[in-house]
Design a protein around this motif. Structure first.
Motif, short mmCIF file in Angstrom:
data_model
loop_
_atom_site.label_atom_id
_atom_site.label_comp_id
_atom_site.label_asym_id
_atom_site.label_seq_id
_atom_site.Cartn_x
_atom_site.Cartn_y
_atom_site.Cartn_z
N ASN A 24 8.35 11.10 3.99
CA ASN A 24 7.55 10.45 5.03
C ASN A 24 7.17 9.02 4.63
OD1 ASN A 24 7.59 12.66 6.72
ND2 ASN A 24 5.54 13.36 6.16
N LEU A 25 6.75 8.86 3.38
CA LEU A 25 6.36 7.53 2.91
C LEU A 25 7.57 6.59 2.85
CD1 LEU A 25 3.79 8.50 0.14
CD2 LEU A 25 3.30 7.39 2.33
N ARG A 26 8.71 7.10 2.42
CA ARG A 26 9.93 6.27 2.38
C ARG A 26 10.35 5.88 3.79
NH1 ARG A 26 11.76 5.64 -2.56
NH2 ARG A 26 11.42 7.24 -4.14
N GLN A 27 10.24 6.82 4.73
CA GLN A 27 10.59 6.52 6.12
C GLN A 27 9.63 5.47 6.68
OE1 GLN A 27 10.34 9.82 8.87
NE2 GLN A 27 11.82 8.86 10.24
N LEU A 28 8.37 5.55 6.33
CA LEU A 28 7.39 4.56 6.75
C LEU A 28 7.76 3.18 6.23
CD1 LEU A 28 4.71 4.14 8.24
CD2 LEU A 28 3.53 4.72 6.11
N LEU A 29 8.24 3.11 5.00
CA LEU A 29 8.69 1.84 4.43
C LEU A 29 9.90 1.28 5.18
CD1 LEU A 29 8.59 2.20 0.54
CD2 LEU A 29 7.31 0.59 1.94
N LEU B 67 3.43 5.84 -2.90
CA LEU B 67 4.60 6.53 -3.47
C LEU B 67 4.46 6.71 -4.97
CD1 LEU B 67 7.60 4.97 -1.53
CD2 LEU B 67 7.15 7.42 -1.81
N ALA B 68 4.00 5.68 -5.65
CA ALA B 68 3.81 5.76 -7.10
C ALA B 68 2.74 6.79 -7.45
CB ALA B 68 3.45 4.39 -7.67
N GLY C 158 0.81 -1.21 0.00
CA GLY C 158 0.00 0.00 0.00
C GLY C 158 0.85 1.26 0.00
N VAL C 159 1.93 1.26 0.78
CA VAL C 159 2.82 2.42 0.83
C VAL C 159 3.55 2.58 -0.50
CG1 VAL C 159 4.83 3.45 1.97
CG2 VAL C 159 3.08 2.31 3.34
N LEU C 160 3.96 1.48 -1.11
CA LEU C 160 4.60 1.56 -2.42
C LEU C 160 3.62 2.12 -3.46
CD1 LEU C 160 6.62 -1.78 -2.43
CD2 LEU C 160 7.56 0.55 -2.39
#
Length: 109
Positions: free
Chosen positions: A50-55, A11-12, A6-8
């Motif tokens: 933020n999304l990358r850090q969440l990943l 990001l897209a 979902g996070v990926l």
């Protein structure tokens, strides 16, 4: 794994939103914060970070919001998604043999 996917996806989608909206003057996304019950105006790069850090870490850190942001410079995720869907629908109609497949970016939730 489902949350990671979902996070990926987010990001897209964010990259699509930024590509379409940044040239129009939109600086980022506005999100409702359940912790402080306020809106946060998050620029494109910070939202991506933020999304990358969440990943990578499973959570996001606290970040300073922009000083005195102009709310007109930010849109909600739903608005950005609808905008992207509209652009895709127009492109489908203009494409030879385009069938108007509907929204590619609409969320099911």
């Amino acid at each position: 794994m489902e949350e990671r996917a979902g996070v990926l996806d987010d990001l897209a989608e964010l990259e699509v939103f930024r590509t379409l909206l940044e040239p129009t003057g939109i600086k980022g996304i506005v999100v409702d914060c359940p912790d402080c019950d306020e809106e946060h105006h998050v620029d494109w790069a910070l939202m991506q970070a933020n999304l990358r850090q969440l990943l990578e870490e499973g959570q996001t850190g606290r970040h300073e919001p922009p000083f005195d942001p102009d709310p007109d410079d930010y849109v909600s995720w739903d608005y950005a998604s609808g905008y992207a869907d509209g652009i895709a629908a127009v492109a489908d109609r203009e494409e030879p043999g385009g069938e108007g497949r509907g929204g590619r970016h609409a969320r099911d939730d």
